[in-house]
Motif scaffolding. Structure first.
Motif, PDB file in Angstrom:
ATOM      1  N   ARG A 126       0.832  -1.194   0.000  1.00 48.86           N
ATOM      2  CA  ARG A 126       0.000   0.000   0.000  1.00 48.86           C
ATOM      3  C   ARG A 126       0.875   1.255   0.000  1.00 48.86           C
ATOM      4  O   ARG A 126       2.010   1.230   0.456  1.00 48.86           O
ATOM      5  CB  ARG A 126      -0.912   0.028   1.233  1.00 48.86           C
ATOM      6  N   SER A 127       0.305   2.341  -0.508  1.00 46.07           N
ATOM      7  CA  SER A 127       0.997   3.614  -0.387  1.00 46.07           C
ATOM      8  C   SER A 127       1.059   3.994   1.094  1.00 46.07           C
ATOM      9  O   SER A 127       0.236   3.551   1.899  1.00 46.07           O
ATOM     10  CB  SER A 127       0.272   4.697  -1.183  1.00 46.07           C
ATOM     11  N   ARG A 128       2.035   4.821   1.438  1.00 50.17           N
ATOM     12  CA  ARG A 128       2.208   5.221   2.827  1.00 50.17           C
ATOM     13  C   ARG A 128       2.610   6.680   2.879  1.00 50.17           C
ATOM     14  O   ARG A 128       3.202   7.215   1.935  1.00 50.17           O
ATOM     15  CB  ARG A 128       3.280   4.360   3.508  1.00 50.17           C
ATOM     16  N   GLU A 129       2.282   7.311   3.990  1.00 53.07           N
ATOM     17  CA  GLU A 129       2.679   8.699   4.159  1.00 53.07           C
ATOM     18  C   GLU A 129       4.180   8.760   4.400  1.00 53.07           C
ATOM     19  O   GLU A 129       4.737   7.967   5.170  1.00 53.07           O
ATOM     20  CB  GLU A 129       1.932   9.327   5.334  1.00 53.07           C
ATOM     21  N   ILE A 130       4.827   9.680   3.712  1.00 54.18           N
ATOM     22  CA  ILE A 130       6.285   9.788   3.810  1.00 54.18           C
ATOM     23  C   ILE A 130       6.667  11.241   4.073  1.00 54.18           C
ATOM     24  O   ILE A 130       5.894  12.170   3.803  1.00 54.18           O
ATOM     25  CB  ILE A 130       6.982   9.293   2.524  1.00 54.18           C
ATOM     26  N   ALA A 131       7.874  11.414   4.588  1.00 55.33           N
ATOM     27  CA  ALA A 131       8.418  12.753   4.801  1.00 55.33           C
ATOM     28  C   ALA A 131       9.156  13.200   3.541  1.00 55.33           C
ATOM     29  O   ALA A 131       9.710  12.382   2.803  1.00 55.33           O
ATOM     30  CB  ALA A 131       9.375  12.749   5.992  1.00 55.33           C
ATOM     31  N   TRP A 132       9.173  14.496   3.308  1.00 51.33           N
ATOM     32  CA  TRP A 132       9.902  15.028   2.156  1.00 51.33           C
ATOM     33  C   TRP A 132      11.378  14.655   2.241  1.00 51.33           C
ATOM     34  O   TRP A 132      12.023  14.390   1.215  1.00 51.33           O
ATOM     35  CB  TRP A 132       9.734  16.541   2.081  1.00 51.33           C
ATOM     36  N   ALA A 133      11.904  14.578   3.447  1.00 51.78           N
ATOM     37  CA  ALA A 133      13.317  14.212   3.618  1.00 51.78           C
ATOM     38  C   ALA A 133      13.603  12.829   3.025  1.00 51.78           C
ATOM     39  O   ALA A 133      14.712  12.571   2.539  1.00 51.78           O
ATOM     40  CB  ALA A 133      13.689  14.241   5.096  1.00 51.78           C
ATOM     41  N   GLU A 134      12.610  11.938   3.054  1.00 53.97           N
ATOM     42  CA  GLU A 134      12.795  10.611   2.473  1.00 53.97           C
ATOM     43  C   GLU A 134      12.925  10.697   0.954  1.00 53.97           C
ATOM     44  O   GLU A 134      13.704   9.967   0.350  1.00 53.97           O
ATOM     45  CB  GLU A 134      11.630   9.700   2.857  1.00 53.97           C
TER      46      GLU A 134
END
Length: 282
Positions: free
Chosen positions: A199-207
């Protein structure tokens, strides 16, 4: 046969199998092929039409916490449609109607679509074809779609594989999930944020910055290319934007996620073909 579709992917599959004239009602989201736009609607959404991506995300999360949905079934419209068969889905309970939301008293026989991969989408094509008496058409369509995917893979073989970051939502950020990493791989890229079937997941821009993508594809779920480009403007204000290789190389691509990446129907193959063209255009 009177068909009601409760998910746009099912509508697109039915039409690709030649059953457009059998459809008697669809969802408020259905827009392809164009002839389905004239059909009665059996769903509605509680999301305001002018909601921002951030507002949509907040509403979806609130609905999920309450075990509710932002999509709602119009039981009266479904009753009026008098379906012989209902095409539905089991993948997303918050941003689409699931079959367990259909009152038992209104249920006709149902065909569940549950694809989370390209093979799953092709299996759904066969499942729908068998259910609506178009098994041979489904066999031919599946064979054609497989051949197109293999042609993309063949054309992409031997090229250097760009590192690709796909963003399925832009505020907050989510990576592309389910079949998207497969589309990337077939098109000749390496997905640096997702894995096939997940599934898609919430990520940080830093990632995203740390992943150092050569290509950045903006494909917000349910939005067209123009909305993707508009929402993507906020990324330019994030720290490290200018450090991303894709940005430095001018390889940030807003695309029509609604048409080619969000719906598990035949146009996922068009999405793989689109990605291959983007990756080849150095």
């Amino acid at each position: 046969m009177r068909l009601v579709s409760l998910v746009p992917a099912a509508t697109e599959i039915a039409c690709a199998l030649g059953a457009a004239d059998d459809l008697v009602a669809v969802t408020h989201d259905d827009d392809h092929p164009p002839e389905v736009r004239r059909l009665p609607r059996v769903t509605r959404t509680s999301l305001p039409p002018d909601a921002t991506s951030h507002e949509i995300d907040a509403a979806v999360k609130t609905a999920a916490e309450r075990r509710e949905s932002t999509f709602h079934l119009d039981a009266g419209a479904l009753r009026d449609a008098r379906p012989d068969l209902i095409l539905g889905q089991t993948l997303c309970a918050v941003c689409a109607i699931t079959l367990d939301q259909v009152p038992r008293a209104l249920r006709a026989p149902v065909v569940p679509l549950d694809a989370s991969s390209l093979d799953g989408m092709l299996e759904d094509v066969g499942r729908v074809g068998n259910a609506i008496g178009r098994a041979r058409a489904a066999e031919l369509l599946v064979a054609s779609l497989r051949a197109r995917l293999e042609a993309v893979r063949t054309r992409s073989a031997g090229r250097s594989r760009p590192r690709v970051a796909c963003l399925e939502w832009l505020d907050p950020l989510f990576n592309g999930g389910h079949w998207v990493p497969e589309q990337v791989e077939i098109a000749g890229g390496t997905d640096v944020l997702g894995s096939p079937g997940e599934r898609s997941r919430e990520i940080a821009w830093a990632e995203v910055v740390a992943a150092s993508p050569d290509v950045l594809v903006l494909m917000p779920c349910g939005f067209d290319e123009r909305r993707a480009a508009s929402d993507g403007q906020r990324l330019r204000r994030l720290p490290g934007w200018d450090e991303v290789p894709a940005v430095r190389a001018g390889r940030v691509h807003p695309v029509d996620g609604n048409a080619f990446f969000s719906r598990p129907g035949p146009r996922l193959v068009d999405g793989a073909e689109l990605l291959a063209r983007l990756f080849a255009a150095a």
